[in-house]
Design an enzyme around this catalytic site. Structure first.
Site, short mmCIF file in Angstrom:
data_model
loop_
_atom_site.label_atom_id
_atom_site.label_comp_id
_atom_site.label_asym_id
_atom_site.label_seq_id
_atom_site.Cartn_x
_atom_site.Cartn_y
_atom_site.Cartn_z
N ARG A 78 0.86 -1.18 0.00
CA ARG A 78 0.00 0.00 0.00
C ARG A 78 0.90 1.24 0.00
O ARG A 78 2.11 1.11 0.17
CB ARG A 78 -0.97 -0.01 1.18
CG ARG A 78 -0.31 0.10 2.53
CD ARG A 78 -1.38 0.10 3.63
NE ARG A 78 -0.77 0.32 4.92
CZ ARG A 78 -1.44 0.32 6.06
NH1 ARG A 78 -2.72 0.10 6.08
NH2 ARG A 78 -0.82 0.53 7.20
N ASN B 96 -4.19 7.97 4.29
CA ASN B 96 -4.03 7.26 5.54
C ASN B 96 -2.56 7.25 5.90
O ASN B 96 -1.73 6.79 5.13
CB ASN B 96 -4.52 5.81 5.40
CG ASN B 96 -4.60 5.11 6.73
OD1 ASN B 96 -5.33 5.54 7.63
ND2 ASN B 96 -3.83 4.05 6.89
N GLU B 97 -2.25 7.78 7.07
CA GLU B 97 -0.87 7.82 7.53
C GLU B 97 0.06 8.28 6.41
O GLU B 97 0.94 7.54 5.95
CB GLU B 97 -0.45 6.47 8.11
CG GLU B 97 -1.26 6.13 9.35
CD GLU B 97 -0.69 4.97 10.15
OE1 GLU B 97 0.03 4.15 9.58
OE2 GLU B 97 -0.97 4.91 11.36
N GLU C 116 -6.84 6.14 15.52
CA GLU C 116 -6.62 4.69 15.50
C GLU C 116 -5.88 4.27 16.75
O GLU C 116 -4.90 4.93 17.14
CB GLU C 116 -5.74 4.28 14.32
CG GLU C 116 -6.38 4.26 12.98
CD GLU C 116 -5.39 3.73 11.94
OE1 GLU C 116 -4.53 2.90 12.26
OE2 GLU C 116 -5.49 4.18 10.79
N TRP D 84 2.05 -6.56 13.98
CA TRP D 84 3.34 -6.12 13.44
C TRP D 84 4.43 -5.97 14.49
O TRP D 84 5.52 -5.52 14.17
CB TRP D 84 3.16 -4.81 12.67
CG TRP D 84 2.29 -3.81 13.34
CD1 TRP D 84 0.97 -3.60 13.10
CD2 TRP D 84 2.65 -2.90 14.39
NE1 TRP D 84 0.48 -2.61 13.93
CE2 TRP D 84 1.49 -2.17 14.73
CE3 TRP D 84 3.83 -2.63 15.09
CZ2 TRP D 84 1.48 -1.20 15.74
CZ3 TRP D 84 3.82 -1.67 16.07
CH2 TRP D 84 2.66 -0.96 16.39
N GLU E 221 -3.38 -7.93 7.25
CA GLU E 221 -3.76 -7.64 8.64
C GLU E 221 -4.71 -8.68 9.24
O GLU E 221 -5.47 -8.37 10.14
CB GLU E 221 -4.31 -6.22 8.71
CG GLU E 221 -3.24 -5.26 8.19
CD GLU E 221 -3.51 -3.78 8.39
OE1 GLU E 221 -2.79 -3.16 9.18
OE2 GLU E 221 -4.43 -3.26 7.74
N HIS F 91 -4.62 -8.85 12.96
CA HIS F 91 -4.78 -7.60 13.73
C HIS F 91 -6.16 -7.62 14.35
O HIS F 91 -7.15 -7.92 13.68
CB HIS F 91 -4.63 -6.41 12.78
CG HIS F 91 -4.42 -5.10 13.47
ND1 HIS F 91 -5.39 -4.51 14.26
CD2 HIS F 91 -3.35 -4.27 13.50
CE1 HIS F 91 -4.92 -3.36 14.73
NE2 HIS F 91 -3.69 -3.18 14.29
C1 GLA Z 1 -1.90 1.90 10.85
C2 GLA Z 1 -2.77 2.04 9.63
C3 GLA Z 1 -3.92 1.10 9.59
C4 GLA Z 1 -3.50 -0.28 10.05
C5 GLA Z 1 -2.87 -0.16 11.42
C6 GLA Z 1 -2.48 -1.50 12.01
O1 GLA Z 1 -2.27 2.67 11.89
O2 GLA Z 1 -3.26 3.35 9.46
O3 GLA Z 1 -4.40 1.05 8.27
O4 GLA Z 1 -2.61 -0.83 9.15
O5 GLA Z 1 -1.72 0.62 11.32
O6 GLA Z 1 -1.98 -1.37 13.29
#
Ligand code: GLA
Length: 677
Positions: A126, A164-165, A323, A331, A371, A374
């Site tokens: 990604r 995202n991030e 989040e 991870w 994930e 997760h």
């Molecule tokens: C980040 C991402 C999410 C997900 C989490 C997993 O915060 O923004 O999409 O991958 O990690 O902990």
């Protein structure tokens, strides 16, 4: 009912608070494309059961709405938006630019980032895009615009979430387009090539640029590289990601979006993908992602540090934890689940520190993909689980304490200064001590001050320091002259400032401030550092007070300062380790060693010198933080300990719904929120 914003902190008013309807946000990332439509119905029913107010939708949906170049399939997305809306669940709608579709990568592989060695990555992960690439700009703004046009005025869409991030996996790109953009960026920053040569000190190893044409992205070379160039590239990369945020935000606004727009920052002790202090004015609300580390026995303290840092980015508004995980992540080295009650404590802790909600990654745990291990609010095992019962309990608690939305954490008289570029400056290039976590000292100060009920803000160097009576500057390796002046002025005006080791060593370009360490603060501290003396692994240095230093010591002279503590062993025996100097109405302390054992005694002395006192009850292992609204205040109490506690409080406790008249019994692991009277 909303707490409102205290008048004395209203400077940033005018921007909508995330929880404008007076409810705390509760929910998380919702990825419906992973599931059949039949599951969506169950999802919304369960969201209602848990009291979910908000989901972040669309983060990874691009390939499912734009199925081929400019070929759109909105029906399923409309259906999901409608299902959520029908159940009264608000949407934080994401531009799906974290997940460029495979058709885009096949048509334009040139947008995929190139690594330090000059090798392009491949599709399949990604964030496969280069922030400087014009083709990427075109496609990413088109999808943002289309989403904005379609859902900009949808009543369920309360907030927007750009990408995202940003920079989370694609922070640095070394492709030719990035190189060109970096060259333009350096031209803009330095103006002339002579200025760049000076700023980077390129005389060393003869790295002399004749013109800006010589400047390239710092692709891997056969040896070490210039630390000023590396720091410049970090700054450039941060700016490119901010520009990407602005691009998508502007596309949303141009499409008619009027609701708040933000993105999820990666604010963490270890994480530092961008210089977020410079992003804040572009965000309608500061939103962060934060994951505690299972192996950290005191993870709630790291959480408090990070939450204080989120708050410190913008003291004028509540922020948002966008989040966190309800239980294990996938991870870390060993992904232990959270213990019973931990997710509730942590969520209430973020809110205590000023978050207007508790959001999670993700709603339903994935069955497949990267994930799949997760945690999600709905676990693989379903709802007949301890975890689901905790999710429902958490939803109930957040509902009962919803009236705190919009209020702010009580102003603090203690600041700890932290800065991401200063950390980059330490990490880039060769240093006296490698792999040394320079921000750890900040966390230690935060822990020790928090244990004294002082609820420190963690702020950037650009923050207004005037209101703080105690200012700690731990491991702030790179500082500019204006910060050095601000520290001097704050001390002169009456603050106690504490400069920690490895602060003020270099300027903002990563050049050493010569003439004695620590160059930026030498005069205000009245000291003269001759030489750094990092300790070898396992070595310790004993101080006269009985304190013990590890990792870092310095050969220091007190020129115009009182010696508070001195080395009592080793080659520095008899020389000062901690000093103090009167400056105007205040004081400047220097802690030149990395003190671990008996660190608390030092903190005690500094606090006593500063005269700052706690405004919340101080009870061992109970974290107490106050939020203040226009007419009322709330005392948050979180018992991180293993024994029951009794805390002085008067008012109405919202979690249990009971009057408190004098003292509150808080069971081990329990949380309470007292509306104070
Ligand atoms: C980040 C991402 C999410 C997900 C989490 C997993 O915060 O923004 O999409 O991958 O990690 O902990």
């Amino acid at each position: 009912m909303t707490g409102g914003r205290p008048a004395h902190l209203a400077a940033g008013a005018g921007r909508p608070a995330p929880a404008a309807d007076g409810r705390l946000l509760f929910g998380g990332d919702y990825n419906p494309e992973q599931w059949d439509a039949s599951v969506w119905r169950e999802d919304v029913a369960l969201m209602r059961e848990a009291g979910v107010t908000t989901v972040t939708l669309g983060v990874f949906s691009w390939a499912f709405v734009e199925v081929d170049d400019d070929v759109w399939e909105w029906d399923w997305f409309d259906e999901v938006v409608g299902l959520l809306h029908d159940r009264g669940i608000g949407i934080d709608l994401a531009t799906p630019t974290a997940a460029p579709p495979t058709w885009l990568h096949r048509a334009h592989p040139e947008i995929i980032p190139v690594d330090r060695r000059g090798i392009r990555y491949h599709p399949g992960g990604r964030l496969g895009w280069c922030a400087s690439h014009p083709t990427w700009h075109e496609y990413s703004t088109r999808i943002a615009r289309r989403l904005g046009e379609r859902y900009g005025d949808h009543p369920a869409v309360r907030m927007w979430h750009v990408g995202n991030e940003l920079g989370g996996g694609n922070r640095l790109c070394f492709c030719d387009v990035s190189s060109d953009a970096f060259r333009a960026w350096t031209r803009e920053r330095y103006g002339t090539i002579e200025a760049l040569n000076r700023a980077w000190g390129t005389a060393v190893w003869g790295l002399r640029y004749r013109s800006f044409d010589d400047v390239i992205a710092p692709l891997a070379s056969e040896s070490g590289q210039n630390p000023s160039m590396l720091l410049a590239f970090d700054r450039f990369s941060s700016d490119e990601h901010l520009a990407q945020f602005r691009r998508e935000r502007d596309a949303l606004r141009a499409a008619g979006v009027a609701t708040p727009i933000t993105t999820n920052l990666m604010l963490d002790v270890g994480g530092s993908v961008a210089d977020y202090a410079g992003w804040v004015d572009d965000l309608d609300v500061v939103a962060i992602d934060h994951y505690t580390k299972a192996a950290d026995p005191h993870r709630e303290r790291e959480l408090a540090f990070v939450a204080s840092r989120a708050r410190g980015l913008d003291r004028r508004r509540p922020w948002l934890v966008m989040e966190q995980s309800i239980s294990a992540v996938n991870w870390q080295r060993r992904n232990a689940p959270k213990v019973a009650g931990e997710a509730i404590r942590h969520s209430v802790q973020y809110i205590a520190h000023g978050s207007d909600g508790a959001l999670f990654f993700q709603w339903r745990a994935s069955a497949s993909g990267v994930e799949q291990y997760h945690s999600g609010l709905v676990p693989h095992a379903g709802t007949r689980t301890q975890q689901w019962r905790e999710v429902v309990r958490l939803g109930g608690i957040l509902n009962r304490i919803g009236e705190v939305a919009g209020s702010l954490v009580e102003p603090s008289s203690v600041a700890i200064v932290a800065d991401i570029p200063a950390k980059w400056a330490w990490e880039e290039g060769q240093k006296p001590l490698h792999d040394y976590p320079i921000e750890a000292a900040g966390r230690r100060w935060h822990e020790a001050l928090s244990a004294r009920g002082l609820v420190p803000d963690v702020v950037a160097p650009s923050a207004d320091l005037a209101r703080y009576g105690l200012i700690v500057v731990p491991g702030l390796y790179a500082v500019d002259d204006s910060f050095a002046d601000a520290i001097r002025d704050a001390a002169a005006a009456g603050a106690t400032v504490v400069i920690g080791h490895l602060s003020g060593i270099v300027d903002e370009e990563n050049r050493i401030r010569t003439g004695g360490y620590p160059g930026a603060f030498r005069e205000v501290l009245g000291v003269f550092g001759e030489e750094f003396a990092p300790l070898l692994e396992g070595d310790e240095s004993l101080l006269a007070s009985g304190a013990v230093a590890v990792d870092w010591t310095e050969r220091l002279r007190a020129v115009d300062a009182e010696v508070v503590d001195a080395y009592a062993s080793g080659p520095l025996s008899g020389l000062p380790a901690v000093t103090r100097r009167r400056v105007g109405e205040g004081e400047a302390w220097y802690v030149s060693a990395d003190i671990r054992d008996e660190f608390d005694d030092l903190v005690e002395r500094v606090v006593a010198a500063s005269g700052v006192t706690p405004r919340v009850p101080v009870v061992a292992r109970v974290e107490a933080v106050r939020r203040v609204g226009e007419e009322r205040s709330w005392l948050f109490l979180i018992n991180h300990g293993e024994t029951d506690a009794v805390v002085p409080a008067i008012g109405f406790e919202l979690v249990a719904g009971a009057e408190v008249s004098g003292s509150l019994a808080l069971p081990a692991g329990g949380v309470a929120v007292v509306r104070e009277s």
